[in-house]
Scaffold this active site. Structure first.
Site: not given
Ligand code: UT7
Length: 325
Positions: A246, A276, A108
Site C-alpha cells: 500500500h 495515498n 486503504c
C-alpha cells in the site's frame, strides 16, 4: 488467474509546491516525512465511478476478454458517488453489462478485502470472470486546513480481471491468488476516520488521523500479515519477485522492507507520484510496474495494505497465465 490489470489517474497533477500555495506546508516537509512529491486530483465533475470505469476498461482490454463475460464486479471504495446505491452498480451501468455488483468498504485495505471476497465467491463456483476494482477520490474528504492529512492523499483507480478456468491441470494451481489474509480491529476505530458520516452527522466529514500511531501499526501489521500470507501459500519472502505494498508513506515502505528482509529493489513504490490513493493504491502500483516492464507474466508477488478500522491484510499472487489456452 489474474489475466489483466488496468488503471486510471485524473489529469490534474498537483506538486508539493502547488499545494503549499493553499496549505501551510512545504515540499521539504512532505518529501522528508512521506516521500510524496505529486498526486492527482479529480475535477469537480469527475467521480469515483468515472475513474473506476476507465480503469476497468483498460483491465478488460489487457485481459483480452469481452466485457459481456464479466459476471461479478467487486469495487472497493471509501468515496462512493452516492451514499447508495453502490458505485459498482454504476460501473456496471456504464459498462452496459449484466453482473452482480457491489462495493466493499475497508478504506486503504479495500483492494485486499475485495480480492478476498471475489476469490471466495469464485471458489464457491457461481462466478467465472470477476472485475475487482479499487477506486477512490480522497480529495473529496480532505480538509485543506488540516495540513497533517491533506498533503498525503491523491485520487485514482485500478482494476484487475480474475478468471476461473475449468479443466486445468493441477500443475497450474500455482497461479492467481495463492493466499489471502484479512484482519480488522475496531478498538483502533478512532485512529483514522472521517469527522462525520451518514448516521452521525448526515455529512461525509473530513479525514482525521493520529499519524504517529497509524505509522507504528502499519509497520507491524503489514509485516505480520505478509508473513501469514506467505506461510499460507507455502512460500518464503525470498521467493517473491516483487512486493507491491500500500502506497501511504515511503518511510513505512522502507521500514517494512527492512523488517521483512526483502531487498528494496524488489519493492514497487509509486507513492512519490500518486500519494495515498486508498483502495486504488495497490492496483495502480501493480499496473504501473507492469507498464514499465518490471512485473512480468508469471511473477510471484506479495501485496499488503492497511487502513482505517483498523483493517489490514495481505495476498500472495502469481500474475498472468501459463499461456495454455
Ligand atoms: O493509508 C492509511 C495508512 N496511513 C498511514 O500509514 C499514515 C501513517 N502516518 C504517517 O505517514 C506519518 O505519521 C505522517 C506523514 C502523517 C506524519 O509524519 P510524522 O513524522 O509522524 O510527523 P508528525 O505528525 O509528528 O508532525 C511533526 C511536525 C509537527 O510539528 P511540531 O508539533 O513538531 O512543531 C506538525 O505540526 O510536523 C508538523 N506538520 C507539518 N509541517 C509542515 C504536520 N504536517 C505538516 C505539513 N507541513 N503538511
Amino acid at each position: 488467474m489474474i489475466t489483466g490489470v488496468g488503471s486510471y489517474l485524473p489529469k490534474n497533477k498537483f506538486s508539493n509546491e502547488s499545494l503549499s500555495n493553499f496549505v501551510d506546508t512545504s515540499d521539504e516537509w512532505i518529501s522528508k516525512r512521506s516521500g510524496i512529491k505529486n498526486r492527482h486530483f479529480v475535477e469537480d465533475n469527475e467521480n469515483t465511478s468515472d475513474m473506476a470505469f476507465f480503469a476497468a476498461n483498460k483491465a478488460l482490454e489487457n485481459a483480452q476478454i469481452s466485457k459481456n463475460d464479466i459476471d461479478l464486479i467487486v469495487l472497493a471504495t471509501t468515496t462512493p458517488d452516492n451514499t447508495f446505491p453502490s458505485t459498482a452498480t454504476l460501473v456496471q451501468k456504464k459498462l452496459e453489462i449484466n453482473a452482480v455488483s457491489f462495493d466493499i468498504q475497508a478504506v486503504c485495505a479495500g483492494f485486499i478485502f475485495a480480492l478476498s471476497v471475489a476469490k471466495s465467491m469464485m471458489i464457491e463456483g457461481m462466478y467465472k470472470n470477476c472485475l475487482v476494482i479499487g477506486a477512490d477520490a480522497m480529495s473529496k474528504l480532505l480538509d485543506w486546513k488540516d495540513r497533517s492529512t491533506s498533503v498525503l492523499f491523491g485520487d485514482g483507480a485500478g482494476a484487475i480481471i480474475l478468471q476461473k478456468f475449468e479443466n486445468i491441470e493441477s500443475k497450474y494451481d500455482d497461479w492467481g491468488i495463492l493466499s489471502n489474509i484479512i484482519h480488522s480491529d475496531g478498538q483502533f476505530y478512532n485512529l483514522l476516520k472521517t469527522t462525520g458520516g451518514v448516521s452521525t452527522s448526515q455529512k461525509v466529514g473530513f479525514i482525521e488521523m493520529e499519524g504517529k500511531e497509524v505509522f507504528k501499526h502499519a509497520i507491524d501489521k503489514l509485516s505480520t500479515s505478509l508473513d501469514e500470507a506467505l506461510k499460507n501459500s507455502n512460500k518464503n519472502i525470498d521467493e517473491l519477485d516483487w512486493l507491491v505494498p500500500h502506497q501511504a508513506n515511503q518511510r513505512i515502505i522502507l521500514a517494512v522492507a527492512d523488517k521483512m528482509k526483502i531487498d528494496v529493489s524488489k519493492v514497487i513504490s509509486t507513492v512519490k507520484d500518486h500519494g495515498n490513493t486508498s483502495a486504488a493504491s495497490i492496483p495502480l502500483a501493480l499496473d504501473n510496474a507492469i507498464a514499465s516492464n518490471k512485473i512480468l507474466n508469471g511473477n510471484l508477488i506479495g501485496l499488503h495494505a492497511i487502513g482505517g478500522g483498523l483493517s489490514w491484510g495481505a495476498s500472495i499472487i502469481r500474475i498472468g497465465t501459463p499461456k495454455i489456452l
